[in-house]
Design a protein around this motif. Structure first.
Motif, PDB file in Angstrom:
ATOM      1  N   ARG A   1      -3.936  21.696 -11.590  1.00 60.93           N
ATOM      2  CA  ARG A   1      -4.493  20.542 -11.027  1.00 60.93           C
ATOM      3  C   ARG A   1      -5.516  20.727 -10.001  1.00 60.93           C
ATOM      4  O   ARG A   1      -6.637  20.310  -9.905  1.00 60.93           O
TER       5      ARG A   1
ATOM      6  N   SER B   1       2.138  15.632 -11.831  1.00 60.44           N
ATOM      7  CA  SER B   1       3.033  14.779 -10.953  1.00 60.44           C
ATOM      8  C   SER B   1       4.458  14.713 -11.366  1.00 60.44           C
ATOM      9  O   SER B   1       5.183  14.818 -10.394  1.00 60.44           O
ATOM     10  N   LYS B   2       4.667  15.110 -12.578  1.00 64.02           N
ATOM     11  CA  LYS B   2       6.208  15.210 -12.833  1.00 64.02           C
ATOM     12  C   LYS B   2       6.872  16.464 -12.230  1.00 64.02           C
ATOM     13  O   LYS B   2       7.832  16.505 -11.753  1.00 64.02           O
TER      14      LYS B   2
ATOM     15  N   THR C   1       7.178  15.760  -8.688  1.00 61.27           N
ATOM     16  CA  THR C   1       8.371  14.807  -8.304  1.00 61.27           C
ATOM     17  C   THR C   1       9.830  15.693  -8.582  1.00 61.27           C
ATOM     18  O   THR C   1      10.865  15.509  -7.635  1.00 61.27           O
TER      19      THR C   1
ATOM     20  N   LEU D   1       1.882  16.409  -1.193  1.00 62.27           N
ATOM     21  CA  LEU D   1       0.859  16.002  -1.860  1.00 62.27           C
ATOM     22  C   LEU D   1      -0.552  15.735  -0.705  1.00 62.27           C
ATOM     23  O   LEU D   1      -1.362  15.907  -1.060  1.00 62.27           O
TER      24      LEU D   1
ATOM     25  N   VAL E   1       7.700  15.008  -1.272  1.00 63.82           N
ATOM     26  CA  VAL E   1       6.695  14.639  -2.179  1.00 63.82           C
ATOM     27  C   VAL E   1       5.436  14.497  -1.467  1.00 63.82           C
ATOM     28  O   VAL E   1       4.641  14.930  -1.728  1.00 63.82           O
TER      29      VAL E   1
ATOM     30  N   ASN F   1      -3.736  17.606  -1.533  1.00 66.13           N
ATOM     31  CA  ASN F   1      -5.017  16.967  -1.343  1.00 66.13           C
ATOM     32  C   ASN F   1      -6.113  17.418  -0.137  1.00 66.13           C
ATOM     33  O   ASN F   1      -7.195  17.288  -0.535  1.00 66.13           O
TER      34      ASN F   1
ATOM     35  N   ALA G   1      -3.071  15.637 -15.159  1.00 63.08           N
ATOM     36  CA  ALA G   1      -2.433  14.806 -13.938  1.00 63.08           C
ATOM     37  C   ALA G   1      -1.036  14.586 -14.289  1.00 63.08           C
ATOM     38  O   ALA G   1      -0.247  14.576 -13.352  1.00 63.08           O
TER      39      ALA G   1
END
Length: 305
Positions: free
Chosen positions: A191, A115-116, A119, A132, A128, A136, A111
């Motif tokens: 992911r 995320s890094k 970003t 996402l 971002v 999602n 995770a």
């Protein structure tokens, strides 16, 4: 409420319903915010919690008898200790506890890099959020389909333990993808695989493992497992991400993650024998409700001290 056989058949359906709720929630959030105002979404959330509370009370009333007097006081630490005492004497639950630590570490080990990368790949928050939101939505819809149409078949053909074993294999795949292609597309693939397999197949099978615990102790065992080993894993993952990032290269971090995934797979392999033994122990103890919710010769003795 469910025995082990029902769990294999019904847990994927329950999970699918929850995932479908997530899809619907994501779909109507923007419309609801424009219609009601962003702050008023809290009121909508409170109303939905009220409906959930009502349904939970109905389940408790219709499917559970009162196991203790209303005058008897409960003690959190006592319940937690009771869960620990059961885990300490159960080879299967010991393996589950150790695996919970590793699963928590592995979860954040995928995770955090994802995320890094997300970003770093966009110049503003809107980019971002837009990525996402799309990611999602696709992941949730895919998980819904996998849970609804594939999970039950996997459990029937391969068994519960093999369903859980898909998770460490997925983590090995994730770290391999990171090692080969550590960019936005590679991170998204890793992911996506993690979330779909975890929520759609492995997580449901993991919950079904606890059906071998006597019903009067199941809540205590779950509380201990979620409150101690899993949280130790969360803390360790934070420490590792901070310390290891200073000492190792990114490729070495991914190699370490793959080693942890292999170790987790070894623990789950040992669960095969422990789970079978737990089912045998349930039969010997007369706990036939593990296998069937129907009438049985032991029914009249279930609440006999």
């Amino acid at each position: 409420v469910c025995d082990a056989r029902q769990a294999k058949r019904l847990f994927p359906l329950f999970t699918s319903a929850g995932i479908l709720g997530s899809v619907i929630g994501n779909a109507i959030t923007g419309f609801s915010a424009r219609l009601l105002g962003t702050d008023n979404l809290l009121i909508l959330y409170a109303l939905l919690l009220g409906v959930s509370f009502y349904l939970t009370r109905m389940i408790a009333r219709d499917h559970f008898s009162k196991g203790r007097s209303s005058k008897e006081k409960t003690n959190f630490w006592k319940d937690l200790r009771a869960g620990f005492d059961y885990v300490r004497t159960s080879p299967l639950m010991q393996l589950i506890a150790y695996s919970s630590v590793l699963f928590s570490v592995l979860f954040f080990s995928v995770a955090f890099p994802f995320s890094k990368i997300v970003t770093d790949s966009f110049s503003d928050e809107a980019g971002v959020a837009g990525f996402l939101g799309l990611f999602n939505s696709i992941t949730t819809a895919s998980t819904f389909l996998v849970s609804l149409f594939l999970a039950s078949r996997i459990y029937a053909q391969l068994g519960i333990i093999n369903g859980v074993s898909l998770m460490p294999l997925t983590y090995i795949f994730c770290f391999a993808v990171f090692a080969i292609r550590y960019d936005l597309s590679g991170a998204a693939i890793a992911r996506f695989a993690q979330l779909v397999i975890l929520s759609g197949i492995a997580g449901t099978a993991w919950n079904a493992l606890f059906n071998v615990v006597p019903s009067q102790k199941r809540g205590q065992v779950l509380a201990f497992n979620n409150g101690v080993p899993s949280q130790i894993g969360v803390a360790l993952s934070g420490i590792l991400l901070i310390v290891v990032a200073q000492a190792l290269t990114i490729q070495q971090i991914f190699l370490m993650g793959a080693v942890l995934a292999i170790l987790c797979g070894v623990l789950i392999w040992h669960m095969r024998k422990a789970y079978a033994q737990a089912l045998v122990d349930a039969i010997r103890a007369g706990r036939v409700e593990v296998f069937s919710a129907g009438e049985s010769a032991f029914r009249g003795l279930q609440r006999d001290p």
